[in-house]
Design a protein around this motif. Structure first.
Motif, PDB file in Angstrom:
ATOM      1  N   PHE A  31       0.879  -1.156   0.000  1.00 15.13           N
ATOM      2  CA  PHE A  31       0.000   0.000   0.000  1.00 15.13           C
ATOM      3  C   PHE A  31       0.924   1.216   0.000  1.00 15.13           C
ATOM      4  N   LEU A  32       1.139   1.790  -1.172  1.00 14.35           N
ATOM      5  CA  LEU A  32       2.043   2.929  -1.278  1.00 14.35           C
ATOM      6  C   LEU A  32       1.243   4.214  -1.401  1.00 14.35           C
ATOM      7  N   VAL A  33       1.555   5.181  -0.567  1.00 11.72           N
ATOM      8  CA  VAL A  33       0.857   6.468  -0.626  1.00 11.72           C
ATOM      9  C   VAL A  33       1.780   7.520  -1.226  1.00 11.72           C
ATOM     10  N   LEU A  34       1.261   8.206  -2.231  1.00 12.01           N
ATOM     11  CA  LEU A  34       1.972   9.338  -2.835  1.00 12.01           C
ATOM     12  C   LEU A  34       1.385  10.597  -2.231  1.00 12.01           C
ATOM     13  N   VAL A  35       2.218  11.388  -1.576  1.00 13.96           N
ATOM     14  CA  VAL A  35       1.686  12.556  -0.882  1.00 13.96           C
ATOM     15  C   VAL A  35       2.525  13.782  -1.227  1.00 13.96           C
ATOM     16  N   GLY A  36       1.901  14.936  -1.143  1.00  9.62           N
ATOM     17  CA  GLY A  36       2.624  16.188  -1.411  1.00  9.62           C
ATOM     18  C   GLY A  36       1.618  17.296  -1.622  1.00  9.62           C
ATOM     19  N   PRO A  37       2.083  18.535  -1.635  1.00  6.79           N
ATOM     20  CA  PRO A  37       1.167  19.668  -1.773  1.00  6.79           C
ATOM     21  C   PRO A  37       0.521  19.726  -3.157  1.00  6.79           C
ATOM     22  N   SER A  38      -0.506  20.527  -3.264  1.00 11.97           N
ATOM     23  CA  SER A  38      -1.227  20.662  -4.525  1.00 11.97           C
ATOM     24  C   SER A  38      -0.276  21.063  -5.654  1.00 11.97           C
ATOM     25  N   MET A 205      -1.627  -1.330  -4.021  1.00  7.74           N
ATOM     26  CA  MET A 205      -2.384  -0.077  -4.108  1.00  7.74           C
ATOM     27  C   MET A 205      -1.440   1.111  -4.159  1.00  7.74           C
ATOM     28  N   VAL A 206      -1.731   2.010  -5.085  1.00  3.31           N
ATOM     29  CA  VAL A 206      -1.024   3.289  -5.122  1.00  3.31           C
ATOM     30  C   VAL A 206      -2.092   4.349  -4.867  1.00  3.31           C
ATOM     31  N   TYR A 207      -1.913   5.077  -3.791  1.00  2.78           N
ATOM     32  CA  TYR A 207      -2.965   5.932  -3.258  1.00  2.78           C
ATOM     33  C   TYR A 207      -2.435   7.357  -3.172  1.00  2.78           C
ATOM     34  N   VAL A 208      -3.119   8.269  -3.818  1.00  6.92           N
ATOM     35  CA  VAL A 208      -2.685   9.670  -3.833  1.00  6.92           C
ATOM     36  C   VAL A 208      -3.500  10.498  -2.850  1.00  6.92           C
ATOM     37  N   GLY A 219      -0.363   4.163   4.687  1.00  6.87           N
ATOM     38  CA  GLY A 219       0.722   3.677   3.845  1.00  6.87           C
ATOM     39  C   GLY A 219       1.599   2.637   4.512  1.00  6.87           C
ATOM     40  N   ASP A 220       1.928   1.557   3.775  1.00  9.18           N
ATOM     41  CA  ASP A 220       3.066   0.728   4.183  1.00  9.18           C
ATOM     42  C   ASP A 220       4.314   1.582   4.026  1.00  9.18           C
ATOM     43  N   ARG A 221       4.355   2.289   2.896  1.00  6.55           N
ATOM     44  CA  ARG A 221       5.402   3.288   2.677  1.00  6.55           C
ATOM     45  C   ARG A 221       4.747   4.537   2.107  1.00  6.55           C
ATOM     46  N   ILE A 222       5.411   5.658   2.300  1.00  8.76           N
ATOM     47  CA  ILE A 222       4.918   6.936   1.799  1.00  8.76           C
ATOM     48  C   ILE A 222       5.986   7.540   0.902  1.00  8.76           C
ATOM     49  N   ALA A 223       5.573   7.965  -0.278  1.00  6.35           N
ATOM     50  CA  ALA A 223       6.484   8.688  -1.165  1.00  6.35           C
ATOM     51  C   ALA A 223       6.085  10.156  -1.108  1.00  6.35           C
ATOM     52  N   VAL A 224       6.993  11.009  -0.652  1.00  6.64           N
ATOM     53  CA  VAL A 224       6.698  12.437  -0.526  1.00  6.64           C
ATOM     54  C   VAL A 224       7.247  13.163  -1.750  1.00  6.64           C
ATOM     55  N   MET A 225       6.375  13.934  -2.404  1.00  9.88           N
ATOM     56  CA  MET A 225       6.790  14.675  -3.598  1.00  9.88           C
ATOM     57  C   MET A 225       6.683  16.174  -3.361  1.00  9.88           C
TER      58      MET A 225
END
Ligand SMILES: Nc1ncnc2c1ncn2[C@@H]1O[C@H](COP(=O)(O)OP(=O)(O)OP(=O)(O)O)[C@@H](O)[C@H]1O
Ligand SMILES: [Mg+2]
Length: 390
Positions: A31-38, A205-208, A219-225
């Motif tokens: 379960f990977l979460v892609l997170v970051g500002p607008s 799952m890739v979750y934004v 998230g199992d892991r979080i990718a911060v952009m």
């Protein structure tokens, strides 16, 4: 296997690069979460994985197969959007079954199983299974308008689940829900991720989201952009405890980490101290392991970071303050939040900082006290690159 690999993926619209050199390996079942500002490029990344957006350069593989030139319908992915338009004239059952009843025109050789046409018995079995997982069984004959927002959102998820895709792609699927429902649906999604695995289905799952709390909890892991660049990808706790740079440090955690300075680094009698140039009252002595990391920078400056929960008032400090781990502060505003109390403090040097204390702390607005800092948990950032030194 349903791992997703992005290798140096770049996306430009005309001259504007909106995703730059992103490399990510998403494991099967993760379960990977892609997170970051607008505007940082999250949706664009997801849409490139889905095939809805062509990539400018780089490589994307799903299940070990390069999909750069594979059309979306042959990628064996299911996407859930924020605006989950359900068909208003169809029952929940028919909404769920709709995608399975569609006949697809053959489109090349990749992923032939997505072109299967399902029998009604097979469709019923899949719809029933998804409805059970999502608690929708009793609503199957209703129309979408007879459902609550949360139930509609579950139907949207159900449409993805019945397809039994290799990979689920979700773009802010909860942001139309009110705060309470969002928390509840968040938990349901985590459960669903487990249920799919237990049922022997692919559950990558890739979750934004732009919500760091959603990212941390799911998230199992979080990718911060940020600005199209991947800043750090790791487990929630690692991001929280060891952010790679100032941006991640301030983005993850609420209230956000206090980062201030630059403070001057000096080396004296085997200790390393951080001082403010304007106010001698800010004078911290680092514990040994942090001191070792900064010793070679004596004479330079650093940005100093500390989380609100690592700043205590004398009456809430769990242990006696270590030497050189306090600073005088003035309480500007006290906000009781029930289980905790949040203080807005003025620190020496004029820095505005936040502290979170036990609710029964007797630090009141306008008080002055010696704040106790847990320097074992402090952070330091290079003032020019903002990369974390620890
Ligand atoms: N078709 C397009 N043409 C030109 N620019 C685009 C296009 N689509 C997106 N962009 C730009 O690319 C950048 C990234 O957009 P994207 O939708 O990926 O952001 P996001 O991280 O999902 O933001 P949000 O949280 O607001 O949804 C933005 O600056 C956006 O304006
Ligand atoms: Mg978006």
């Amino acid at each position: 296997m349903a791992q997703v690999d992005l290798s140096e993926v770049t996306k430009a619209f005309g001259e504007t690069v909106v995703v730059r050199d992103v490399s990510l390996e998403i494991a099967d079942g993760e379960f990977l979460v892609l997170v970051g500002p607008s505007g940082c490029g999250k949706s664009t990344c997801l849409r490139m994985i889905a095939g809805l957006e062509e990539i400018t350069s780089g490589k994307i593989s799903i299940g070990g197969r390069v999909v750069n030139d594979v059309p979306p319908q042959d990628r064996d992915i299911a996407m859930v959007f924020q605006n989950y338009a359900l068909y208003p004239h169809m029952s929940v059952y028919d909404n769920l079954a709709f995608g399975l009843r569609l006949k697809r025109a053959p489109t090349g050789k990749a992923f032939p199983r997505t072109r299967r046409v399902y029998s009604e018995a097979e469709i019923r079995e899949r719809v029933d299974r998804a409805a059970t997982m999502l608690g929708l069984t009793e609503y199957l004959l209703r129309k979408p308008r007879q459902l609550s927002g949360g139930q509609r959102q579950r139907v949207a998820l159900g449409r993805a689940i019945v397809r039994e895709p290799q990979v689920f792609l979700m773009d802010e699927p909860l942001s139309n829900l009110d705060a309470k429902l969002r928390v509840q649906t968040r938990a349901e999604l985590i459960l669903l991720h487990d249920q799919l695995r237990e049922a022997g289905k692919s559950n990558t799952m890739v979750y934004v989201t732009h919500d760091q709390v959603e990212a941390m909890t799911m998230g199992d892991r979080i990718a911060v952009m940020k600005d199209g660049l991947l800043q750090q990808c790791d487990t929630p706790l690692t991001l929280y405890r060891h952010p790679a740079n100032r941006f991640v440090a301030e983005f993850i955690g609420s209230p956000q980490m206090n980062v201030f300075g630059p403070l001057q680094i000096s080396r004296e009698n085997g200790t390393v101290r951080l001082r403010d140039a304007k106010d001698a009252a800010l004078d911290l002595t680092l514990p040994a392991d942090k001191a070792a990391a900064l010793a070679e920078y004596a004479g330079d400056t650093v940005l100093f970071g500390i989380r609100p929960e690592d700043i205590a008032a004398p009456d809430t400090a769990r242990t006696d303050a270590a030497a050189g781990a306090t600073m005088p502060v003035h309480v500007q505003v006290r906000e009781p939040l029930g289980s905790t109390v949040q203080l807005h403090l003025e620190a020496p040097g004029g820095y505005q900082i936040t502290s979170v204390l036990d609710a029964d702390s007797k630090a009141w607005a306008d008080d002055d006290f010696e704040a106790v800092l847990d320097l074992d948990k402090c952070h330091a950032f290079d003032p020019s690159t903002e990369v974390a030194l620890f």
